[in-house]
Design a protein around this motif. Structure first.
Motif, short mmCIF file in Angstrom:
data_model
loop_
_atom_site.label_atom_id
_atom_site.label_comp_id
_atom_site.label_asym_id
_atom_site.label_seq_id
_atom_site.Cartn_x
_atom_site.Cartn_y
_atom_site.Cartn_z
N GLU A 127 0.02 7.17 1.67
CA GLU A 127 -1.27 7.85 1.84
C GLU A 127 -2.36 6.88 2.28
O GLU A 127 -3.17 7.18 3.17
N GLN A 128 -2.35 5.69 1.65
CA GLN A 128 -3.36 4.67 2.00
C GLN A 128 -3.17 4.20 3.44
O GLN A 128 -4.14 4.01 4.17
N ILE A 140 0.85 -1.21 0.00
CA ILE A 140 0.00 0.00 0.00
C ILE A 140 0.88 1.25 0.00
O ILE A 140 2.05 1.20 0.39
N THR A 141 0.29 2.35 -0.45
CA THR A 141 1.05 3.61 -0.47
C THR A 141 1.02 4.22 0.94
O THR A 141 0.23 3.83 1.80
N GLU A 148 -4.51 6.72 5.75
CA GLU A 148 -5.97 6.67 5.71
C GLU A 148 -6.51 5.54 6.59
O GLU A 148 -7.42 5.74 7.38
N ARG A 149 -5.88 4.36 6.44
CA ARG A 149 -6.33 3.17 7.20
C ARG A 149 -6.14 3.39 8.71
O ARG A 149 -6.98 3.01 9.51
#
Ligand SMILES: [Zn+2]
Length: 445
Positions: free
Chosen positions: A390-391, A387-388, A394-395
């Motif tokens: 940013e992701q 995952i990036t 977010e998580r």
């Protein structure tokens, strides 16, 4: 009372007869039946009171049936079948406990008397505007004085006289402040008015109050900009804390309010006193702190979930240095400085203490079931393969946690991807739990 029982069997017949002779008989008199009708009649006449061409302090309720009237008899000089039902007094005396200065929408300072609560014209009154300094001088008013408060019809109660003969010698004179209670600017005189020299002061304060009661802040139902304007214009409030000191009587006498809406307003205000921390922080109107930043900031509150006083909140945020604030994800140097400055401003500290005194309770929410990472702070180092960045951020946020740019005593986990930097070394030194990418993803599940 009846002259001759032989001629009239009821009181109303007697009236009718007198009128037919051309005698002046009060046209307001009316035969009613039952207590409810009597109360209704009394209410109607009280409303009509100021339109009458004579002074009247109430009505007389009397039994219409002559036989019953006679049978009821007389006690001393008072017939038992007739009783005075008075209107609420329109002139009463009370004591001025204090005189405070309220700042209006245009920056004008209005002195307002706080009085021992007293019922005048059917409303319990605790505040009365004194309009301006000249009015205080005209009345010769001192703090501690016994005063006459009048209320005619639906007009706002006024202090009309000072009873100087009742002084004890402990009264003290009131002085207009030389600096503005809101922003400490110099106060200037403009005719009979005293004004803050900062031309934006009143307007800015008004906007802050609109913000304070808004949906995302204290959420006080029925108290919007229009109502705030009314409160400001009457000198009832000048800062957010004043809202919580309003009494039903203060509001009931205002144009457009009645007993019912005043009750509702006071209930709504009282109901808003328990507030989630994020909304409380947002309500303060700190520069650059919108709803989202307020939520992030709320998560940094260093105590367990529970209900806290305003001073506890003040102490917690006041003790956060700029560099610590800056480490909070989403909070940059400008915002961090702004938050720091806000909590170190004397005026703001005074406001928070005033809010504390009103009994506001701030709720710090902890983990709800699904938000299992509530309050946890993550630091990412290196590159993640699935995952990036940013992701990942977010998580973490979805799960109630937050992400920070550097390792500190506040960091709970450091996630190490490929080619980790010095953050991994820092984490080892500070004994922070280090997670591999796989472990991290497992935590998020
Ligand atoms: Zn000012």
């Amino acid at each position: 009372t009846y002259g001759s029982r032989e001629l009239f069997s009821t009181h109303s017949e007697e009236y009718k007869k007198l009128r037919s002779y051309g005698m002046p008989v009060n046209p307001e008199g009316k035969v009613v039946s039952g207590i409810a009708d009597i109360i209704e009649f009394h209410k109607k006449l009280e409303k009509k009171r100021k339109a009458l061409l004579y002074e009247v302090d109430g009505v007389v309720v009397t039994v219409n049936d002559g036989t019953v009237y006679d049978r009821a008899g007389v006690v001393g000089k008072a017939p038992r079948a007739a009783i005075a039902y008075k209107f609420a007094p329109q002139e009463v005396t009370t004591i001025v406990q204090d005189v405070t200065v309220q700042i209006g929408r245009t920056g004008v300072l209005t002195p307002v008397a706080t009085m021992t609560p007293v019922n005048v014209g059917g409303v319990t009154v605790t505040h009365a505007t004194l309009h301006n300094y000249d009015q205080i001088k005209r009345l010769g008013l001192k703090i501690g004085d016994t005063v006459v408060v009048s209320r005619a019809g639906d007009v706002i109660p006024q202090i009309t006289r000072v009873l100087k003969g009742m002084r004890s010698g402990k009264e003290r004179s009131f002085r207009m402040p030389s600096v503005c209670p809101i922003d400490s600017s110099v106060i200037m005189r403009d005719g009979v008015l005293h004004k803050c020299s900062n031309v934006q002061c009143g307007a800015r304060n008004k906007e802050q109050l609109y913000h304070f009661v808004s949906r995302s802040a204290f959420r006080i139902e029925g108290v919007g900009p229009r109502v705030i304007d009314r409160f400001l214009d009457e000198g009832l409030i000048s800062d957010a804390a004043d809202i919580f000191t309003l009494k039903e009587g203060d509001i009931e006498v205002l144009d457009g309010f009645g007993k019912k809406s005043a009750e509702n307003t006071v209930r709504e205000i009282a109901g808003s006193k328990k507030i989630p921390l994020a909304r409380f922080l947002y309500s303060l109107g700190i520069l650059h702190v919108g709803e989202e930043t307020a939520r992030v900031l709320a998560k940094q509150f260093p105590y367990a979930g529970g209900v806290y006083s305003v001073t506890k909140i003040l102490t917690a945020y006041r003790s956060m240095p700029v560099d610590v604030l800056q480490q909070i994800s989403d909070i940059g140097p400008v915002v961090a400085q702004s938050i720091y400055n806000w909590f170190h401003d004397d005026g703001h500290v005074a406001l928070l203490k005033k809010l504390h005194a009103t009994g506001i309770r701030v709720v710090h929410e902890t983990a709800r079931g699904s938000r299992k990472l509530n309050g946890k702070t993550f630091v990412l180092t290196g590159t993640l393969s699935s995952i990036t960045r940013e992701q990942a951020k977010e998580r973490i946020r979805e799960a109630g946690g937050s992400m920070s740019g550097s390792v500190s005593y506040r960091t709970d986990y450091v996630v190490a991807g490929k080619n980790p930097g010095t953050k991994l070394k820092n984490a080892r030194e500070q004994n922070v739990t280090i997670l591999t990418e796989r472990e991290f993803l497992n935590i998020l599940k």
